[in-house]
Each structure stands twice: as C-alpha cells, then as structure tokens.
Design a protein around this motif. Structure first.
Motif, PDB file in Angstrom:
ATOM      1  N   VAL A 106       0.184 -54.178 -22.206  1.00 17.82           N
ATOM      2  CA  VAL A 106      -0.979 -54.362 -23.699  1.00 17.82           C
ATOM      3  C   VAL A 106      -0.859 -55.763 -23.598  1.00 17.82           C
ATOM      4  CG1 VAL A 106      -1.521 -54.567 -25.835  1.00 17.82           C
ATOM      5  CG2 VAL A 106       0.029 -52.542 -24.568  1.00 17.82           C
ATOM      6  N   ARG A 107      -2.895 -55.898 -23.639  1.00 23.48           N
ATOM      7  CA  ARG A 107      -3.599 -57.216 -23.006  1.00 23.48           C
ATOM      8  C   ARG A 107      -4.213 -57.155 -24.883  1.00 23.48           C
ATOM      9  NH1 ARG A 107      -2.074 -59.859 -18.743  1.00 23.48           N
ATOM     10  NH2 ARG A 107      -1.221 -59.047 -17.826  1.00 23.48           N
ATOM     11  N   ASN A 108      -4.966 -58.736 -24.229  1.00 23.37           N
ATOM     12  CA  ASN A 108      -6.061 -58.831 -25.675  1.00 23.37           C
ATOM     13  C   ASN A 108      -7.343 -58.184 -25.817  1.00 23.37           C
ATOM     14  OD1 ASN A 108      -6.199 -59.962 -28.317  1.00 23.37           O
ATOM     15  ND2 ASN A 108      -6.781 -61.517 -27.265  1.00 23.37           N
ATOM     16  N   GLU A 109      -7.349 -56.919 -26.082  1.00 21.67           N
ATOM     17  CA  GLU A 109      -7.953 -56.359 -25.903  1.00 21.67           C
ATOM     18  C   GLU A 109      -7.914 -54.749 -26.195  1.00 21.67           C
ATOM     19  OE1 GLU A 109      -9.775 -55.749 -21.544  1.00 21.67           O
ATOM     20  OE2 GLU A 109      -7.347 -55.065 -21.298  1.00 21.67           O
ATOM     21  N   ASP A 110      -8.811 -54.011 -26.724  1.00 20.15           N
ATOM     22  CA  ASP A 110      -8.777 -52.835 -27.223  1.00 20.15           C
ATOM     23  C   ASP A 110      -9.299 -51.950 -26.750  1.00 20.15           C
ATOM     24  OD1 ASP A 110      -8.968 -54.109 -29.801  1.00 20.15           O
ATOM     25  OD2 ASP A 110     -10.871 -54.042 -30.665  1.00 20.15           O
ATOM     26  N   ILE A 111      -7.886 -50.605 -26.775  1.00 18.31           N
ATOM     27  CA  ILE A 111      -8.257 -49.440 -25.656  1.00 18.31           C
ATOM     28  C   ILE A 111      -8.046 -48.731 -26.363  1.00 18.31           C
ATOM     29  CG2 ILE A 111      -7.741 -51.312 -23.545  1.00 18.31           C
ATOM     30  CD1 ILE A 111      -4.709 -50.462 -23.901  1.00 18.31           C
ATOM     31  N   LEU A 112      -8.710 -47.524 -25.469  1.00 20.36           N
ATOM     32  CA  LEU A 112      -8.801 -46.223 -25.420  1.00 20.36           C
ATOM     33  C   LEU A 112      -7.546 -45.341 -24.610  1.00 20.36           C
ATOM     34  CD1 LEU A 112      -9.460 -43.272 -26.968  1.00 20.36           C
ATOM     35  CD2 LEU A 112     -10.852 -43.468 -24.977  1.00 20.36           C
ATOM     36  N   VAL A 113      -6.339 -44.765 -24.848  1.00 22.13           N
ATOM     37  CA  VAL A 113      -5.666 -44.111 -23.791  1.00 22.13           C
ATOM     38  C   VAL A 113      -6.087 -42.914 -24.092  1.00 22.13           C
ATOM     39  CG1 VAL A 113      -3.241 -44.373 -23.413  1.00 22.13           C
ATOM     40  CG2 VAL A 113      -4.033 -46.354 -23.603  1.00 22.13           C
ATOM     41  N   SER A 114      -6.428 -42.159 -23.159  1.00 21.51           N
ATOM     42  CA  SER A 114      -6.121 -40.695 -22.873  1.00 21.51           C
ATOM     43  C   SER A 114      -5.012 -39.969 -22.393  1.00 21.51           C
ATOM     44  CB  SER A 114      -7.618 -40.241 -22.279  1.00 21.51           C
ATOM     45  OG  SER A 114      -8.352 -40.840 -23.473  1.00 21.51           O
ATOM     46  N   PHE A 115      -4.497 -39.364 -22.860  1.00 23.88           N
ATOM     47  CA  PHE A 115      -3.424 -38.710 -21.668  1.00 23.88           C
ATOM     48  C   PHE A 115      -3.328 -37.252 -22.170  1.00 23.88           C
ATOM     49  CE2 PHE A 115      -1.692 -40.045 -25.861  1.00 23.88           C
ATOM     50  CZ  PHE A 115      -1.026 -38.529 -26.313  1.00 23.88           C
ATOM     51  N   GLN A 116      -2.918 -36.305 -21.031  1.00 22.21           N
ATOM     52  CA  GLN A 116      -3.082 -35.103 -21.036  1.00 22.21           C
ATOM     53  C   GLN A 116      -1.897 -34.353 -21.826  1.00 22.21           C
ATOM     54  OE1 GLN A 116      -5.208 -32.452 -20.228  1.00 22.21           O
ATOM     55  NE2 GLN A 116      -6.124 -34.011 -20.081  1.00 22.21           N
ATOM     56  N   GLY A 117      -0.800 -35.143 -22.295  1.00 25.81           N
ATOM     57  CA  GLY A 117       0.518 -34.661 -23.097  1.00 25.81           C
ATOM     58  C   GLY A 117       1.455 -33.563 -22.152  1.00 25.81           C
ATOM     59  N   ASP A 118       2.587 -33.017 -23.105  1.00 25.04           N
ATOM     60  CA  ASP A 118       3.035 -32.207 -22.414  1.00 25.04           C
ATOM     61  C   ASP A 118       3.017 -30.753 -22.981  1.00 25.04           C
ATOM     62  OD1 ASP A 118       5.933 -31.099 -21.106  1.00 25.04           O
ATOM     63  OD2 ASP A 118       7.032 -32.189 -22.602  1.00 25.04           O
ATOM     64  N   GLU A 119       2.658 -30.130 -21.198  1.00 23.12           N
ATOM     65  CA  GLU A 119       1.647 -28.700 -20.644  1.00 23.12           C
ATOM     66  C   GLU A 119       3.209 -27.796 -20.661  1.00 23.12           C
ATOM     67  OE1 GLU A 119      -0.772 -28.546 -17.440  1.00 23.12           O
ATOM     68  OE2 GLU A 119      -1.716 -30.429 -18.590  1.00 23.12           O
ATOM     69  N   THR A 120       4.063 -28.367 -21.005  1.00 24.74           N
ATOM     70  CA  THR A 120       5.289 -27.642 -20.485  1.00 24.74           C
ATOM     71  C   THR A 120       5.603 -26.927 -22.031  1.00 24.74           C
ATOM     72  OG1 THR A 120       7.157 -29.126 -21.149  1.00 24.74           O
ATOM     73  CG2 THR A 120       6.442 -28.550 -18.815  1.00 24.74           C
ATOM     74  N   LEU A 121       5.371 -28.092 -23.061  1.00 25.82           N
ATOM     75  CA  LEU A 121       5.419 -27.576 -24.737  1.00 25.82           C
ATOM     76  C   LEU A 121       4.111 -26.740 -25.255  1.00 25.82           C
ATOM     77  CD1 LEU A 121       5.850 -30.863 -26.142  1.00 25.82           C
ATOM     78  CD2 LEU A 121       7.153 -28.834 -25.697  1.00 25.82           C
ATOM     79  N   PRO A 122       4.963 -25.244 -25.190  1.00 20.25           N
ATOM     80  CA  PRO A 122       3.902 -24.563 -26.104  1.00 20.25           C
ATOM     81  C   PRO A 122       2.814 -24.540 -27.672  1.00 20.25           C
ATOM     82  CG  PRO A 122       5.996 -24.029 -27.780  1.00 20.25           C
ATOM     83  CD  PRO A 122       6.153 -25.657 -26.619  1.00 20.25           C
TER      84      PRO A 122
END
Length: 298
Positions: A106-122
């Motif tokens: 993490v650096r000195n900038e605003d960021i958007l972090v996108s991820f799919q998540g654990d697809e093994t969970l129902p």
C-alpha cells in the motif's frame, strides 16, 4: 492516510478502509486486518490465490511501484500480465492491472482493489422478505405443465415490460436508462427461451382463468417504475429492476416450498437458483453504480 476500497461479488457491498502508507505493508495485510475475505494460501507469492485487480483512483498521480521478480513470474504463470505491462512496470513505473495482494504494498494513493472471492464457498441466497417467509397461499399449479406455463408468462411479461420501458426512456431522451432497459429485456428473453425449452413437450401458452390473478394484478417481475420520467437515473432503474427480480425469486421460492408434487418442487428449485443469480448480478451492478457516483461526487 490512504483509502483502500475493496470490491468483490462475495461481499454485500464495497468496503473502504484507511491505511497509513507503508505501516500496514501489503494489500493482503490491510485486508486481513479489516476482515476483508481476499482468498490466500502461501502468503509468499507462490500460489497465486490472492490475485486482485488494483486501480488507482487518481490517474493523474504516479508513484513508483515495486514489482518483484516473484510477483512477475506468478502473474505470468496465471496469464495475468503481458510483455507490454512488464515493460511499462520496469521502464515507466506503470503498474500492471493485476497484482498479488501478498506482494503489493500500500502506497500513498487511493486505490480500488477488486477480487472474485472464494468460489468454493456456497453462494448466498437473496434475502426473503418477511411476507415471503411466512406466506403459504398464492398460486398452486396442479401439474408441471401448469407451473411451466406460469414461468413462461412471468418471463414473457418481464421481457415485454422492459422493452416498453426502453422505448419510453428513448422517447424522452434518457438514452442511458433506455440502453439499460433494453439490456434487461434481452436477459428476460434469454430466461423466456430457457423456460420455453423446458416446456417444449407441453402447451406453453395455457390460458389462465380470469380469477387466476397475480398480486397487484401483474406478474411478479414487473417493476414499479415511473414510465417516461426523463429524470430517472441508472441507479433508480437498477434498484427498481432488482425489486422485480426479488419478487420473481420469492414467487419461485414459494412454489418450491408449498407444492406437494415433487416434480413441481424440482422444477421450481431450478428457477429459484436462476433467479438468485439474476439478483446477484443486479446487486453487483448497483454496488458498482453507487461506488461510481460516490467517486464522481468526491
């Protein structure tokens, strides 16, 4: 202070947290500290399970990035980095779109972090309204044929309704919402085609008796929209469409829960699963639209 916004289909909504640049280390470290469900395993850049997409919210700012050989190799093996991106990272300090959360600091900038998540969970089912949870009445088809006829009517009516709304919005110059409704009409036609395919061996257009009315005298997925309102926003339209999809979900859910014929129950459960996916898609669109509006306002 740095704003880190996490976004994922596995989360009910986007979450923004504050981090002191450098103090919390990696994106994964920030996520773990705030109970954000980014999947991870080795935490050393070897497994690739913590793959995320990182977007800098202020494109005019440019900070030096640290893309290690281990991260480059991991992203290369996952097929998530190109030669051009590697060149830009090494020569121009332009970060690639995809990163490994355990390696990206993490650096000195605003960021958007996108991820799919654990697809093994129902997958989480949509929340039912209180009325739908306790309601035991409603339409009770006597056969699978009749149930499929009702399903076709629901999807057919939804497609016609969204087409009408698209034309109304186009007529008043609200092209953005007209395009959205046209897209939703296309989705409804796909659902209709699937229902018709399942009902290929039966009469797909059973005439319902006059007293066989729907709640509010319309099929469940019709939306309570203000046709022709030129001021309607995409967010208004999405929220109204979501209400319609949730009513469709509740309709099939009640069918599956109250029918006595096991074949009807099985057929209804298939539609329950599909409607749950439709609800999930609209909720994700709404989350993204709300985030975009907040960012524009900021």
């Amino acid at each position: 202070m740095t704003n880190v916004t996490f976004s994922s289909p596995s989360m009910a909504r986007d979450v923004t947290v504050y981090a002191v640049a450098g103090d919390r280390g990696t994106i994964l470290g920030v996520a773990k500290a705030h109970k954000i469900p980014i999947p991870f395993d080795c935490q050393d850049g070897e497994c690739g399970s913590c793959l995320v997409e990182v977007k800098t919210l202020d494109p005019t700012r440019k900070t030096t990035i640290a893309l290690t050989e281990k991260e480059k190799e991991g992203l290369r093996q996952l097929g998530k980095i190109t030669r051009e991106e590697i060149h830009d990272a090494e020569v121009n300090d332009i970060a690639p779109r995809h990163r490994l959360a355990c390696q990206c600091f993490v650096r000195n900038e605003d960021i958007l972090v996108s991820f799919q998540g654990d697809e093994t969970l129902p997958a989480q089912a949509p929340h039912l309204s209180t009325a739908a949870k306790i309601y035991k009445g409603g339409l009770k088809p006597a056969s699978v044929d009749e149930f499929l006829s009702l399903a076709i009517k629901v999807e057919e009516d939804a497609a016609i309704h969204f087409d009408e709304l698209a034309k109304a919005m186009a007529a008043v110059g609200n092209d953005a919402v007209a395009k959205l409704f046209a897209q939703l009409a296309g989705f409804s036609r796909l659902h209709l085609a699937e229902a018709q395919k399942r009902a290929a061996a039966v009469d797909a257009h059973v005439q319902l008796p006059p007293d066989y009315v729907w709640p509010d005298h319309v099929t469940p997925e019709r939306t309570d929209l203000w046709v022709g309102d030129p001021a309607m926003s995409r967010l208004d339209a999405l929220r109204a469409a979501l209400r319609g999809e949730k009513r469709g979900y509740e309709f099939y859910y009640s069918m599956a829960g109250t029918a006595t014929d096991p074949d009807i129950v099985a057929a209804a459960k298939e539609f329950v699963h599909e409607e749950a996916e439709h609800v999930k898609v609209l909720e994700a669109w709404i989350t993204r639209e709300e985030w975009d509006l907040r960012h524009q306002a900021a």
